[in-house]
Design an enzyme around this catalytic site. Structure first.
Site, PDB file in Angstrom:
ATOM      1  N   LYS A  64      -9.528  13.138   8.464  1.00 17.21           N
ATOM      2  CA  LYS A  64      -8.906  12.823   9.743  1.00 17.21           C
ATOM      3  C   LYS A  64      -8.822  14.065  10.630  1.00 17.21           C
ATOM      4  CE  LYS A  64      -5.738   9.285   7.866  1.00 17.21           C
ATOM      5  NZ  LYS A  64      -6.124   8.156   8.723  1.00 17.21           N
ATOM      6  N   ARG A 119      -7.496  -0.588   1.961  1.00 14.53           N
ATOM      7  CA  ARG A 119      -7.992  -1.912   1.558  1.00 14.53           C
ATOM      8  C   ARG A 119      -8.559  -1.896   0.146  1.00 14.53           C
ATOM      9  NH1 ARG A 119     -11.745  -1.937   6.689  1.00 14.53           N
ATOM     10  NH2 ARG A 119      -9.913  -0.740   7.309  1.00 14.53           N
ATOM     11  N   LYS A 145       0.843  -1.198   0.000  1.00  9.54           N
ATOM     12  CA  LYS A 145       0.000   0.000   0.000  1.00  9.54           C
ATOM     13  C   LYS A 145       0.878   1.249   0.000  1.00  9.54           C
ATOM     14  CE  LYS A 145      -2.893   2.684   3.187  1.00  9.54           C
ATOM     15  NZ  LYS A 145      -3.434   2.753   4.571  1.00  9.54           N
ATOM     16  N   GLU A 184      -9.394   3.527   2.965  1.00  9.92           N
ATOM     17  CA  GLU A 184      -9.040   3.526   1.540  1.00  9.92           C
ATOM     18  C   GLU A 184      -7.977   2.503   1.188  1.00  9.92           C
ATOM     19  OE1 GLU A 184      -5.543   4.986   3.128  1.00  9.92           O
ATOM     20  OE2 GLU A 184      -7.561   5.570   3.687  1.00  9.92           O
ATOM     21  N   ASP A 214      -2.381  10.717   3.274  1.00  9.38           N
ATOM     22  CA  ASP A 214      -3.750  10.305   3.561  1.00  9.38           C
ATOM     23  C   ASP A 214      -4.432  11.310   4.479  1.00  9.38           C
ATOM     24  OD1 ASP A 214      -6.103   8.952   3.840  1.00  9.38           O
ATOM     25  OD2 ASP A 214      -5.332   7.488   5.280  1.00  9.38           O
ATOM     26  N   ASP A 259       1.924   6.714   5.364  1.00  6.56           N
ATOM     27  CA  ASP A 259       0.913   5.769   4.881  1.00  6.56           C
ATOM     28  C   ASP A 259       1.347   5.102   3.577  1.00  6.56           C
ATOM     29  OD1 ASP A 259      -1.427   4.520   5.648  1.00  6.56           O
ATOM     30  OD2 ASP A 259      -2.717   5.837   4.481  1.00  6.56           O
ATOM     31  N   ASP A 302     -11.868   6.982   4.681  1.00  7.49           N
ATOM     32  CA  ASP A 302     -10.571   6.805   5.329  1.00  7.49           C
ATOM     33  C   ASP A 302     -10.201   5.330   5.451  1.00  7.49           C
ATOM     34  OD1 ASP A 302      -8.210   7.689   6.494  1.00  7.49           O
ATOM     35  OD2 ASP A 302      -9.037   7.688   8.523  1.00  7.49           O
TER      36      ASP A 302
END
Length: 506
Positions: free
Chosen positions: A281, A355, A269, A353, A274, A292, A351
């Protein structure tokens, strides 16, 4: 460039640098020093140090620097506490190596000689890892000029590890290999530590492209239109809120012609920043969301290590790279996305995202490469930090033998991982009333429901998912280890390289 060698006692001049002696806390007899090196008769250390002081110094990690006259020369000695020698493990040897390097750097000693307080080649390998990993510096933005980075201690550091005449250490330990792996960790740390205005999806793809200079590596970069044409709508949806278009990075390492040489596929990933998207967030510590992208950076580090090591194996790395931003074009809670493998996903939280982009990459990797194993790496859930803290990563998979092997290897590397269960109850939590599945499963078991989501995209291929949200960078609660400087850790690279070496094609 760092230079590490294993030398016979007879070939070492202790006047040329800092001489390191390991001191066991459980041995009060000063003759212990003589047992650890043939050189102590000349040093006569016992004349200068009170026995009580030695006992205190022997505690793990404690150290003292001594300067002693020997005729007209000065001997510089570091007495290093190794704790109870019977309880030393590989990670403690790794930490001792790091302590030696950091002390050398603090005192500006560029030459170091280490006495033989180790007991096996594996111990020495761990010491070398700690020596090198601890010297990582992320300093490229500390120089006023953009085209110049300050020099690092690493570039002019020499270490001699003493061996006895009858030892075969020199032949058993591949120093170059260890250093190459550590430098691959440095590469991953550099990428992960870089700010989001420097490493966006395109810049990450350009960095991956440089790996093509290495032997047996080919890199393809798919742009937004190509990703969309393939039907990878998870990647497209997450990335469409940003001006920085998504990329799909594919790195192929082909170094086996074995008839059954199916590749191992690694998926990482890489959300280069993010914000959480529309489900934004909190602002507190949002700057850390540059990390991230750590899963993708880990995978690129692994590929760099393979390029240096010439392992006879086929490995494919797939890194979906996006930036998750709120804007008029962002995907929304309530959207339903048709993924690469045809399944539909109801979005309840933008959030969640990671996956979505992993799912498309996993399904694509399986469809295109029919892999032997598929492993993914992601800073996926805050729930993993709640469950396991910031020193242990979670691992979940559909093949217990594969997971057990990875857990076993992590005990050697000190990159701790812990298996979490994956059962039908968690799959029930992500069932959707309007789509195949939904992208969150509620507050309970968040790490496992995320893995249950990913399991819809791996079919029956042996698969292991690493949730490195707590371990990818140093955070509150991270154990203070000499070989892990502040910032990115490069977690997972050393473990997976070992795994790949053990699965090489014969």
């Amino acid at each position: 460039m760092v230079k590490i060698s294993i030398e016979s006692v007879d070939n070492v001049n202790i006047f040329e640098g800092l001489f390191v002696i390991g001191l066991d806390e459980s041995n009060k007899d000063l003759n212990y020093l003589k047992k650890n090196t043939k050189l102590m008769d000349a040093l006569n250390t016992h004349k200068f140090i009170h026995e009580g002081h030695l006992e205190n110094i022997g505690k793990f990690g404690k150290n003292i620097i001594l300067y002693m006259n020997d005729d007209d020369k000065i001997i510089k000695i570091m007495l290093l506490g190794i704790g109870d020698g019977k309880k030393l493990n590989e990670d403690k040897f790794r930490q001792l190596g790091g302590i030696i390097s950091l002390k050398s750097k603090e005192l500006n000693f560029h030459n170091v000689i280490i006495s033989n307080f180790y007991s096996s080649p594996t111990n020495v390998e761990s010491i070398i890892e700690g020596l090198v990993l601890s010297l990582y510096e992320f300093n490229k933005f500390k120089e006023d000029r953009a085209d110049k980075s300050p020099p690092t201690f690493y570039e002019n550091y020499s270490v001699s590890i003493i061996t006895t005449d009858d030892s075969n250490l020199k032949n058993e330990i591949e120093i170059g290999k260890i250093v190459n792996i550590c430098e691959a960790v440095f590469y991953a740390r550099d990428l992960a530590n870089s700010p989001p205005n420097v490493i966006d999806p395109n810049a990450l793809a350009n960095s991956a492209k440089t790996l093509e200079k290495m032997k047996n590596i080919h890199v393809d970069i798919l742009n937004q239109n190509q990703i969309k044409d393939l039907g990878m709508n998870g990647i497209i949806s997450v990335g469409k809120g940003s001006e920085n278009e998504p990329k799909l990075i594919i790195v192929e390492y082909n170094n086996s012609t074995a008839s059954k040489g199916k590749p191992i596929v690694l998926v990482g990933k890489a959300v280069t920043f993010d914000t959480g998207g529309i489900s934004i967030k909190p602002s507190d510590r949002m700057d850390e969301m540059k990390f991230d992208k750590s899963g993708g950076c880990t995978v690129l580090g692994i590929m760099k290590a393979l390029g240096n090591l010439d392992v006879p194996i086929n490995v494919v790395a797939i890194i979906p790279a996006v930036e998750n931003m709120p804007s008029g074009s962002s995907y929304r809670p309530g959207d339903i996305i048709r993924m690469y493998n045809g399944k539909t996903v109801e979005v309840l939280n933008t959030d969640a995202e990671g996956r979505l982009i992993l799912a498309d990459a996993l399904a694509y990797g399986i469809a295109k490469y029919s892999p032997k194993y598929i492993l993914d790496f992601a800073t996926l859930t805050g729930a993993c930090i709640i469950a396991l803290g910031t020193n242990i990563a979670g691992i979940i998979g559909n093949d217990d033998k594969l997971v057990s092997k990875l857990v076993s290897l992590s005990r050697i590397t000190g990159e701790k991982i812990w298996q979490l269960p994956l059962s039908e109850e968690f799959s029930d939590l992500i069932k959707s009333n309007v789509a195949t599945i939904k992208n969150i499963g509620g507050r309970t078991g968040g790490t496992i429901t995320a893995a249950a989501f990913l399991s819809h995209f791996v079919s029956d291929v042996p698969w292991a998912h690493f949730d490195i949200a707590g371990t990818a960078w140093t955070q509150d609660g991270t154990a203070d280890k000499s070989y892990n400087p502040k910032g990115s850790t490069g977690f997972g690279i050393r473990t997976i390289v070992k795994f790949l070496e053990e699965n090489q094609d014969q």
